[in-house]
Structures are given as C-alpha cells and as structure tokens.
Motif scaffolding. Structure first.
Motif, PDB file in Angstrom:
ATOM      1  N   SER A 168      54.619  31.331  43.891  1.00 33.86           N
ATOM      2  CA  SER A 168      53.614  32.059  44.660  1.00 33.86           C
ATOM      3  C   SER A 168      52.678  32.758  43.683  1.00 33.86           C
ATOM      4  O   SER A 168      52.942  32.839  42.493  1.00 33.86           O
ATOM      5  N   ARG A 169      51.577  33.230  44.252  1.00 32.53           N
ATOM      6  CA  ARG A 169      50.545  33.880  43.446  1.00 32.53           C
ATOM      7  C   ARG A 169      50.103  35.091  44.248  1.00 32.53           C
ATOM      8  O   ARG A 169      50.124  35.067  45.478  1.00 32.53           O
ATOM      9  N   LEU A 170      49.690  36.162  43.600  1.00 35.13           N
ATOM     10  CA  LEU A 170      49.250  37.357  44.339  1.00 35.13           C
ATOM     11  C   LEU A 170      48.059  37.007  45.212  1.00 35.13           C
ATOM     12  O   LEU A 170      47.237  36.169  44.850  1.00 35.13           O
ATOM     13  N   ALA A 171      47.962  37.657  46.389  1.00 31.38           N
ATOM     14  CA  ALA A 171      46.852  37.408  47.298  1.00 31.38           C
ATOM     15  C   ALA A 171      45.533  37.887  46.695  1.00 31.38           C
ATOM     16  O   ALA A 171      45.491  38.902  46.000  1.00 31.38           O
ATOM     17  N   TYR A 172      44.469  37.128  46.949  1.00 26.54           N
ATOM     18  CA  TYR A 172      43.127  37.569  46.578  1.00 26.54           C
ATOM     19  C   TYR A 172      42.493  38.246  47.767  1.00 26.54           C
ATOM     20  O   TYR A 172      42.747  37.863  48.910  1.00 26.54           O
ATOM     21  N   GLY A 173      41.641  39.190  47.519  1.00 26.20           N
ATOM     22  CA  GLY A 173      40.940  39.816  48.632  1.00 26.20           C
ATOM     23  C   GLY A 173      40.208  41.048  48.174  1.00 26.20           C
ATOM     24  O   GLY A 173      40.099  41.307  46.966  1.00 26.20           O
ATOM     25  N   VAL A 174      39.697  41.806  49.122  1.00 25.46           N
ATOM     26  CA  VAL A 174      38.957  43.012  48.750  1.00 25.46           C
ATOM     27  C   VAL A 174      39.956  44.111  48.399  1.00 25.46           C
ATOM     28  O   VAL A 174      40.982  44.252  49.049  1.00 25.46           O
ATOM     29  N   PRO A 175      39.675  44.871  47.344  1.00 28.12           N
ATOM     30  CA  PRO A 175      40.588  45.949  46.965  1.00 28.12           C
ATOM     31  C   PRO A 175      40.536  47.079  47.983  1.00 28.12           C
ATOM     32  O   PRO A 175      39.480  47.377  48.539  1.00 28.12           O
ATOM     33  N   MET A 176      41.678  47.719  48.241  1.00 30.37           N
ATOM     34  CA  MET A 176      41.715  48.806  49.214  1.00 30.37           C
ATOM     35  C   MET A 176      40.925  49.997  48.731  1.00 30.37           C
ATOM     36  O   MET A 176      40.990  50.369  47.573  1.00 30.37           O
ATOM     37  N   GLY A 177      40.188  50.610  49.648  1.00 29.79           N
ATOM     38  CA  GLY A 177      39.404  51.787  49.278  1.00 29.79           C
ATOM     39  C   GLY A 177      38.072  51.439  48.644  1.00 29.79           C
ATOM     40  O   GLY A 177      37.272  52.318  48.356  1.00 29.79           O
ATOM     41  N   GLY A 178      37.845  50.153  48.397  1.00 25.10           N
ATOM     42  CA  GLY A 178      36.586  49.756  47.770  1.00 25.10           C
ATOM     43  C   GLY A 178      35.479  49.631  48.807  1.00 25.10           C
ATOM     44  O   GLY A 178      35.723  49.747  50.006  1.00 25.10           O
ATOM     45  N   GLU A 179      34.270  49.426  48.358  1.00 23.32           N
ATOM     46  CA  GLU A 179      33.170  49.215  49.284  1.00 23.32           C
ATOM     47  C   GLU A 179      32.685  47.781  49.142  1.00 23.32           C
ATOM     48  O   GLU A 179      32.460  47.310  48.030  1.00 23.32           O
ATOM     49  N   GLY A 185      30.930  38.364  44.510  1.00 26.86           N
ATOM     50  CA  GLY A 185      30.833  37.259  45.464  1.00 26.86           C
ATOM     51  C   GLY A 185      32.079  36.378  45.520  1.00 26.86           C
ATOM     52  O   GLY A 185      32.513  35.990  46.605  1.00 26.86           O
ATOM     53  N   GLY A 186      32.652  36.066  44.376  1.00 28.08           N
ATOM     54  CA  GLY A 186      33.844  35.215  44.336  1.00 28.08           C
ATOM     55  C   GLY A 186      34.990  35.821  45.123  1.00 28.08           C
ATOM     56  O   GLY A 186      35.638  35.165  45.950  1.00 28.08           O
ATOM     57  N   THR A 187      35.209  37.123  44.896  1.00 28.26           N
ATOM     58  CA  THR A 187      36.294  37.812  45.592  1.00 28.26           C
ATOM     59  C   THR A 187      36.011  37.857  47.085  1.00 28.26           C
ATOM     60  O   THR A 187      36.900  37.628  47.921  1.00 28.26           O
ATOM     61  N   LEU A 188      34.752  38.131  47.425  1.00 23.15           N
ATOM     62  CA  LEU A 188      34.369  38.254  48.829  1.00 23.15           C
ATOM     63  C   LEU A 188      34.557  36.928  49.562  1.00 23.15           C
ATOM     64  O   LEU A 188      35.084  36.897  50.686  1.00 23.15           O
ATOM     65  N   SER A 189      34.186  35.810  48.928  1.00 17.53           N
ATOM     66  CA  SER A 189      34.323  34.535  49.634  1.00 17.53           C
ATOM     67  C   SER A 189      35.804  34.151  49.759  1.00 17.53           C
ATOM     68  O   SER A 189      36.240  33.620  50.769  1.00 17.53           O
ATOM     69  N   ARG A 190      36.609  34.509  48.720  1.00 17.01           N
ATOM     70  CA  ARG A 190      38.061  34.303  48.831  1.00 17.01           C
ATOM     71  C   ARG A 190      38.639  35.118  49.983  1.00 17.01           C
ATOM     72  O   ARG A 190      39.487  34.663  50.731  1.00 17.01           O
ATOM     73  N   ALA A 191      38.167  36.370  50.107  1.00 17.03           N
ATOM     74  CA  ALA A 191      38.674  37.254  51.154  1.00 17.03           C
ATOM     75  C   ALA A 191      38.269  36.737  52.533  1.00 17.03           C
ATOM     76  O   ALA A 191      39.033  36.839  53.499  1.00 17.03           O
TER      77      ALA A 191
END
Lengths: 201, 201
Positions: A168-179, A185-191
C-alpha cells in the motif's frame, strides 16, 4: 582583519550544519565562546559520542546506539504490518501522528542510480530477508511523494512481489487545515480523482 | 516513541546554539548522523579545542588563542586612538567597515548592576591601566546605541576623565540606504538635531 585562526576554523566548522551560513556560523561561534562554554563542551562531547556509537538497528536500520532499536524490541507491535520510510525523521513523524501499530524499515534515502545509490545502499537485501521471514502481510510503502520516492516504492513492490504480501501507499489528497487556493495542481487533481462519498449521517 | 537516548541527547545539546529550536536541532542531529559524520567529527574536535584554547587577548581582551592578538601585535596601527566595543563581533564589524586605524578594547558586555556585571567584569581596571600608559589621546566609546550601552559609555568616560584623554561616541543618524518612513522616532529626532550644512560644491 578577521578573527584569530582557531576562531575562524570554528566558524567554518559550524557550516557543516544544515541551513547555517557565514553569519549564523559566526553568531554560533561567538555565542559558545562568550556565553556557553559549558554547553559547548557538552555539545562537542555528545557529537563525538553519537558519531562514534550511533549506527543502524540490525532489524529496521533506523539510527540507534543499541544493536536493535526499542521499537523492534517492543512486543506490543503488530508483526504483520511493515512501514517502509526514507528516513528516521519520517518514521518519527508517522509515530507522532499515531495510529500505526506495525513495524518499520528505514531506507536512509531512495534509489538514485545516477548518484550510485542502488538497492543494497538502501538495504533492500535486508528488507527482502525480513519479508521472507513470512510474518509480514502488508508493506506500507511510505517513501516521499516525490518522483524518486515513487520510483523507489515501485521498485520495492516489484522486487518483493513474489513473496505474496500486499503493498500500500499513503493516500494523496489535500492537507488538513490547508487552503485549496494554495494546493498545487497535481495534488488537487489527485484529490479530485480520489474523492470520497459524503453524506450527512 | 522518540529517537534513541543518545540521539535525543544530541538533539538537546544542539539547543545551546543561538536560534536553534527543537525542530532545527533534530534536523542538525539527523544531518550529521545521516550525511556528515566526517564534518561532525571535525566540528566536535574544533569546538573542544576552541573552548579549551581561546581566551582573552592580554591587551585588548578580544577573543584569541594567542596571548596577544594579531591586531594588538601589529606595528601599523595608531596607538593614540582606542575604540571601546562591547563584543569581538562589533570589533569585526568596525574593521570590515574600514577607516579606523587605531587599537581596540573589548568589554564583553556592558555594565548591568542588576545582573552583577560591574566594572571589573567588563575589564575597566585593564582599560584604565591601558589609558594610564599615556599613548592614547582619544577613546572612541563605540558601545551599542542602547540604554545599557549609553550608560556604560558614560561610566567609562567619567572614570577615565582624570587621564585627560578626549572621548567620542559614534554619530547617531539615519542609516544609509534606509527609508525615512521606517526609521524610529528617537533616531529621526537625533538626526534632525544633528543635521549638517548641505551645499552644492
């Protein structure tokens, strides 16, 4: 005029520390010589002792002065889960986040063929031996979410595939508490692609 | 879980350095252990040697491993001018600015009766002896432009008055390249009162 030769050497020596430029190194040298000779003496001794005694844990390769680290010695961890990280600092971050109860394996870096860092340099022989013992059911490939970290995770998964463990691999996504505005963009499209159902319960 | 005891000690020891908090100390410890053992060893040795060997110059009290510092030994300086500074770093700043060709005297601090820092602690007996030798004609009191620095300058001038030397203090004014908007009121009013005639030549 500069300082005396020995003081100049001291300033220069401080520059091995990360993030320490000439001005900071000078401030550190002056601080030790003017106000903190006791603390400086102790710092000198502890650096020497740590460099001399701290090596790799025989089981997980984390940094420790013991042959086997406390976490590997612990009887309260889940032997069926193994988390692979690039550094002891990553391991600490995961431990401090809490929740993971398995064991660790520390690579001390990632594969980097151009720099001569191959599979043995990051301990993959020891890792394969460990997985071969048979207790591990899932390997969490928690290398960094960088090109090198991804490539290393892929390589490890391909090498260990024949042992029949899950990866398994850690989930990608938006960090908590972030804006969202500041998320790349890469992180956002993964999320977006990994979006989860949301309902009021 | 934290790191092993010796690594924790190392992290803690780095915190004697100025501006080093827990995160930076951890980064420094990891950097030395993971990537810079040679540089770390050398840092440890140079700290120990410097703390052991660096003392005060017998003449000017600056930090040096020699009995008398290079600047005091130099035959090319003007013996009639003595610049009194709070620290070796101040001395270096003045030297690097260039222009001053006299000798120095380093206080290593300023008078602070509440902290038990009296005249002997800042070497005023040695300073008086030096001025008593008779070669000095002007003492530049280059202590910091702070309340403590001012008070120390006043005290020194009053103590040495009977030797018949001239005293001076660095000019107050607006810093070069600064913007008036951001200069504090005290500095600005000093600069106004000390305004100089200006003409096109």
């Amino acid at each position: 005029m500069r300082f005396s030769p020995l003081i100049e050497q001291l300033i220069e020596s401080f520059r091995v520390l990360p993030g320490v430029g000439p001005k900071t190194a000078q401030r550190m040298a002056m601080h030790l010589l003017e106000r903190e000779r006791e603390g400086g003496k102790r710092l000198s001794e502890v650096i020497a002792q740590a460099i001399d005694e701290v090596g790799y844990c025989q089981r997980c390769r984390t940094l420790t002065e013991a042959p086997v680290c406390a976490l590997c010695e612990s009887a309260r961890r889940d032997d069926s889960l193994l988390c692979v990280v690039e550094s002891p600092a990553d391991q600490l971050a995961i431990e401090e986040a809490g929740g993971f109860q398995g064991r660790y394996f520390v690579l001390h870096g990632h594969l980097s063929p151009l720099d001569g860092v191959g599979p043995e340099a990051i301990g993959l022989d020891l890792l394969e031996e460990r997985v071969g013992e048979g207790a591990i059911k899932e390997v969490v490939l928690a290398t960094n979410p960088t090109v090198e970290g991804e490539a290393t995770a892929h390589y490890i998964a391909s090498q260990l595939a024949r042992h029949g463990v899950a990866f398994s691999r850690l989930a990608y996504g938006v960090p908590m508490g972030g804006e969202l505005e500041y998320v790349d963009g890469g992180t956002l499209s993964r999320a977006f692609n990994g979006r989860l159902p949301f309902g009021l319960e």
